[in-house]
Motif scaffolding. Structure first.
Motif, mmCIF file in Angstrom:
data_model
loop_
_atom_site.group_PDB
_atom_site.id
_atom_site.type_symbol
_atom_site.label_atom_id
_atom_site.label_comp_id
_atom_site.label_asym_id
_atom_site.label_seq_id
_atom_site.Cartn_x
_atom_site.Cartn_y
_atom_site.Cartn_z
ATOM 1 N N SER A 53 -23.454 -53.936 19.946
ATOM 2 C CA SER A 53 -22.028 -54.566 20.259
ATOM 3 C C SER A 53 -21.650 -54.118 21.432
ATOM 4 C CB SER A 53 -21.042 -54.198 18.959
ATOM 5 O OG SER A 53 -20.854 -52.846 19.172
ATOM 6 N N TYR A 54 -20.389 -54.640 21.957
ATOM 7 C CA TYR A 54 -19.772 -54.315 23.060
ATOM 8 C C TYR A 54 -18.751 -53.374 22.946
ATOM 9 C CZ TYR A 54 -17.361 -54.467 27.564
ATOM 10 O OH TYR A 54 -16.835 -54.324 28.804
ATOM 11 N N TYR A 55 -19.028 -52.053 22.695
ATOM 12 C CA TYR A 55 -18.145 -50.801 22.411
ATOM 13 C C TYR A 55 -17.583 -51.155 21.214
ATOM 14 C CZ TYR A 55 -18.150 -49.946 27.426
ATOM 15 O OH TYR A 55 -18.616 -49.701 28.596
ATOM 16 N N GLY A 56 -18.168 -51.766 20.161
ATOM 17 C CA GLY A 56 -17.746 -52.032 18.581
ATOM 18 C C GLY A 56 -16.684 -53.079 18.609
ATOM 19 N N ARG A 57 -16.540 -53.584 19.793
ATOM 20 C CA ARG A 57 -15.229 -54.605 19.737
ATOM 21 C C ARG A 57 -15.841 -55.774 19.035
ATOM 22 N NH1 ARG A 57 -10.822 -53.770 22.220
ATOM 23 N NH2 ARG A 57 -10.664 -56.236 22.188
ATOM 24 N N PRO A 58 -14.750 -56.562 18.363
ATOM 25 C CA PRO A 58 -15.021 -57.598 17.715
ATOM 26 C C PRO A 58 -15.499 -58.909 18.499
ATOM 27 C CG PRO A 58 -12.506 -57.436 17.606
ATOM 28 C CD PRO A 58 -13.413 -56.221 18.156
ATOM 29 N N VAL A 59 -16.483 -59.809 18.092
ATOM 30 C CA VAL A 59 -16.914 -60.957 18.936
ATOM 31 C C VAL A 59 -16.038 -61.950 18.780
ATOM 32 C CG1 VAL A 59 -18.808 -62.793 19.157
ATOM 33 C CG2 VAL A 59 -19.469 -60.266 18.684
ATOM 34 N N LEU A 60 -15.223 -62.092 17.860
ATOM 35 C CA LEU A 60 -14.511 -63.256 17.650
ATOM 36 C C LEU A 60 -12.786 -62.570 17.856
ATOM 37 C CD1 LEU A 60 -15.777 -64.434 14.047
ATOM 38 C CD2 LEU A 60 -16.257 -65.386 16.352
ATOM 39 N N ASN A 61 -11.897 -63.904 18.275
ATOM 40 C CA ASN A 61 -10.493 -63.419 17.932
ATOM 41 C C ASN A 61 -10.139 -63.600 16.769
ATOM 42 O OD1 ASN A 61 -10.433 -62.809 20.687
ATOM 43 N ND2 ASN A 61 -9.738 -64.695 21.367
ATOM 44 N N LYS A 62 -9.325 -62.709 15.876
ATOM 45 C CA LYS A 62 -9.132 -62.851 14.667
ATOM 46 C C LYS A 62 -8.096 -63.765 14.608
ATOM 47 C CE LYS A 62 -5.858 -58.855 14.652
ATOM 48 N NZ LYS A 62 -5.491 -57.947 13.753
ATOM 49 N N PRO A 63 -7.971 -64.602 13.209
ATOM 50 C CA PRO A 63 -6.924 -65.445 12.861
ATOM 51 C C PRO A 63 -5.533 -64.649 13.481
ATOM 52 C CG PRO A 63 -8.164 -65.114 11.400
ATOM 53 C CD PRO A 63 -8.795 -64.277 12.101
ATOM 54 N N VAL A 64 -4.637 -65.337 13.916
ATOM 55 C CA VAL A 64 -3.272 -65.229 14.318
ATOM 56 C C VAL A 64 -2.133 -65.266 13.183
ATOM 57 C CG1 VAL A 64 -3.379 -65.235 16.992
ATOM 58 C CG2 VAL A 64 -2.872 -67.110 15.818
ATOM 59 N N TRP A 65 -2.839 -66.035 12.103
ATOM 60 C CA TRP A 65 -1.622 -66.482 10.992
ATOM 61 C C TRP A 65 -1.182 -65.054 10.361
ATOM 62 C CZ3 TRP A 65 -6.124 -69.958 9.152
ATOM 63 C CH2 TRP A 65 -6.293 -71.134 10.060
ATOM 64 N N GLU A 66 0.197 -65.249 10.103
ATOM 65 C CA GLU A 66 0.663 -64.318 9.159
ATOM 66 C C GLU A 66 0.324 -64.364 7.772
ATOM 67 O OE1 GLU A 66 2.871 -62.005 9.603
ATOM 68 O OE2 GLU A 66 2.976 -61.906 11.682
#
Ligand code: SF4
Ligand code: SF4
Lengths: 298, 354
Positions: free
Chosen positions: B57-70
């Motif tokens: 992985s890239y520094y353990g960072r997520p591949v996806l942008n997580k949902p912005v929903w509340e």
């Protein structure tokens, strides 16, 4: 699911345009990030240091449409001779030139190699973001690129998790979704995108997608011949999970090393099956509810 | 970068944790305690701790942008949409079989739930004043577009059914609206599963086969619970049966779903999502059981059972919501299944079978 822009439509429509980002010549100068921010008037991100090599941008998002990744590895770059003394080599300049590239470290000794790669929206042929956008804000341009119309977007946020590459995101203060437009405004004026214009090494190449694919294939072949077997294209194939990326890459390691998904598939590929399953579940629910009213009175 | 240098002797002064660990090594670092979180429920499904699979992985960072929903808005919307749909079905049945004391609260619940859920949806928009843009296009590739049109049709029908039911006027119109709302209700209840599944979020997307059934069950259980809570015991028989049916459907579908999802079922069992889903299971099962037994005689027991069912349904939706967000935040759930897919494809290259 999405219509594909033809490479050369009749009636004078422009060919599909895209990026070929050749990471093997990227020097990590971030000129692309800066040029993109300047041209598109993107707000500054948070300026904290991350400790992730020279990368303080972290990833693509609403206010980062180009992102230069820095990867430090204990592995020789093909063609790099780790034991070389640069001063000695410089002193011999002008003398009889060595033929071609020096060989990979013969004793297999490992040294540091530094990979840099400028990531960007892939402008997918089958774009998840565009497929799911309920307002029609995301649309496909005459150049085959995928662009958000900011006067339409209502900030529903659906495009964000629909992108298999983690590109598009919502800007919290503004509420709308933002991503690379492949400089739609510049393209209309016959100019190349700001990042490609600013890139000093031609790591970012802009042009008609067909032409870029040919150029990329030739470049990979050259790198393989020069003893860099790690070189590979990422996203160029029209057979991939998104029907081919409008912006594709030459990488020197596995995609996930750069934070890219190894085998992304547009979520809408399964949408017909999803609707079928939901339809079946709806029927089951209706039948079950009806059955609750059958039989004895109480 | 002053700390580490590449010298002729190799790497000097490395700072562990600050260099990009790449290649397979990156996936080896345990990002969180992998064995924690499942103290209880040491039954059949528990697997022995296995060596975590390796991935880069890239520094353990997520591949996806997580949902912005509340969570409150969108998970709340999932719950309320299910409650509305289930209640409309219950209302139509009660209306048709002459159970007015059950029909009336069910109709009111459908209207209340659909109104609140629409408010939650609008509240979650980044530009709430542009909510009408939702009906700008009709787009079958967008579950949210389909859902907006569905709600635009269903909402007024549910409203008409409730108002005529409460006032007792315009009976014919009321009957037609009640029936109309019931026709759209199953779709209102299940389309939200497609809404979640049509994303790249691993634990939502991989759930697409069973999630609509689970949501249908959850909606039915919630509506049954509400019927027990608000309707008289004498007329609430169908509500008790609907609750039992819904609970069985939800619990069964969730189990089948988790079994088939493999690695990406993990987020459904861990952390906040795991706690919510375990609570949901307990509340739903006990609520349905209590309703089917003591709830047939005692008004108080019926009320307790109904409340448990409503809470169970809500906890289930919040659990599924949080599991998805957690799966998007951890690159292993994106990278490992894709690697596995690639491996299988290279092992058995068959281009014409999906
Ligand atoms: S990379 Fe993501 S944001 Fe860009 S076109 Fe593809 S799906 Fe849309
Ligand atoms: S946030 Fe905007 S661009 Fe994204 S799906 Fe919603 S309306 Fe479309």
């Amino acid at each position: 699911m999405t219509d594909t822009a033809p490479s050369q439509a009749p009636g004078g429509a422009p060919p599909r345009m895209g990026f070929f980002t050749d990471t093997s010549v990227c020097i990590g100068c971030k000129a692309c990030e800066v040029a993109c921010k300047e041209w598109n008037a993107i707000p500054a991100g948070d300026a904290g240091l991350t400790g992730m090599s020279y990368d303080n941008t972290k990833g693509l998002g609403a206010s980062a449409w180009r992102h230069v990744a820095f990867v430090e590895q204990r592995k020789p770059l093909g063609g790099q001779e780790p034991g070389v003394d640069v001063f000695d080599a410089a002193g011999r300049l002008g003398g009889p030139a060595a033929d071609g590239l020096p060989p990979v470290s013969p004793d297999g000794r490992t040294e540091l190699r530094w990979l840099m790669s400028s990531d960007v929206c892939k402008h997918c042929t089958e774009a998840g973001c565009l497929d799911v956008c309920p307002t029609g804000s995301l649309f496909r341009t005459e150049f085959g690129t995928v662009v958000v119309q900011e006067d339409i977007c209502n900030g529903c946020g659906y495009c964000v998790p629909a992108c298999p590459y983690g590109v598009i995101d919502q800007r919290p203060d503004d509420g709308r979704a933002w991503k690379c437009t492949l400089c739609y405004d510049r393209l209309g004026e016959g100019m190349e995108p700001a990042c490609a214009k600013a890139c000093p090494t031609e790591s970012i190449q802009f042009g008609p997608l067909d032409e870029l694919r040919e150029r990329a294939a030739a470049r990979v072949a050259r790198l393989h011949a020069a003893g860099i077997p790690d070189a590979r294209l990422y996203g160029e194939s029209p057979d991939n999970g998104v029907g081919g990326d409008g912006a594709f890459f030459l990488l020197l390691d596995e995609p996930e090393v750069y934070g890219l998904p190894p085998d992304p598939v547009v979520p809408t590929r399964d949408l017909p099956a999803m609707w079928r399953h939901a339809g079946a579940a709806a029927l089951a629910l209706a039948a079950g509810a009806a059955a609750c009213f059958l039989g004895r009175r109480p | 970068m002053s700390e580490s240098d590449v010298t002729r002797q190799g790497l000097r002064g490395t700072r562990p944790g600050h260099q990009a660990v790449t290649g397979e090594a990156a996936g080896r670092a345990p990002r969180h305690a992998r064995r924690g979180g499942r103290r209880k429920g040491r039954r059949g499904g528990e697997q022995p701790p296995v060596e975590p699979a390796r991935f880069s992985s890239y520094y353990g960072r997520p591949v996806l942008n997580k949902p912005v929903w509340e969570a409150r808005d969108i998970a709340g919307y999932l719950f309320l949409g299910g409650l509305a749909g289930g209640s409309s079905l219950l209302a139509a049945g009660a209306h048709a079989t002459g159970r007015p004391a059950l029909a009336r609260p069910a109709k009111a619940a459908a209207l209340g739930a659909v109104s609140l859920s629409t408010a939650a949806l609008v509240h979650d928009l980044g530009r709430p004043e542009r909510f009408a843009h939702m009906l700008r296009v009709f787009k079958p590739t967008s579950p949210m577009s389909m859902g907006s049109w569905l709600l635009a049709g269903y909402g007024p029908l549910a409203g008409l059914a409730a108002v005529t039911g409460l006032t007792g006027r315009f009976r014919r119109t009321g009957a037609a609206a009640t029936a109309g709302a019931a026709v759209l209700a199953p779709a209102v209840t299940t389309y939200t599963a497609v809404l979640l599944a049509d994303t790249a979020v691993p634990s939502w997307h991989q759930a697409y086969r069973e999630l609509p059934l689970a949501f249908a069950g959850s909606g039915a259980a919630a509506a049954g619970g509400l019927g027990m809570l608000a309707g008289p015991v004498a007329q609430a028989g169908p509500a008790r049966r609907l609750a039992a049916f819904g609970a069985a459907l939800e619990l069964g579908a969730m189990e089948a779903m988790k079994r088939r999802m493999g690695l990406v079922a993990e987020p459904l069992e861990r952390g906040r999502a795991g706690r919510l889903l375990r609570a949901s299971k307990a509340l739903t099962a006990s609520g349905a059981a209590l309703g089917a037994t003591a709830g047939r005689r005692s008004r108080a027991a019926a009320a307790v059972a109904g409340t448990a069912l409503l809470l169970g349904s809500a906890a289930g939706r919040f659990g599924v919501f949080h599991a998805g967000v957690a799966s998007a935040e951890d690159p292993r759930y994106t990278v490992l299944p894709q690697r596995e897919r690639l491996r299988r494809r290279t092992a058995h290259p068959s281009p014409d079978t999906p």
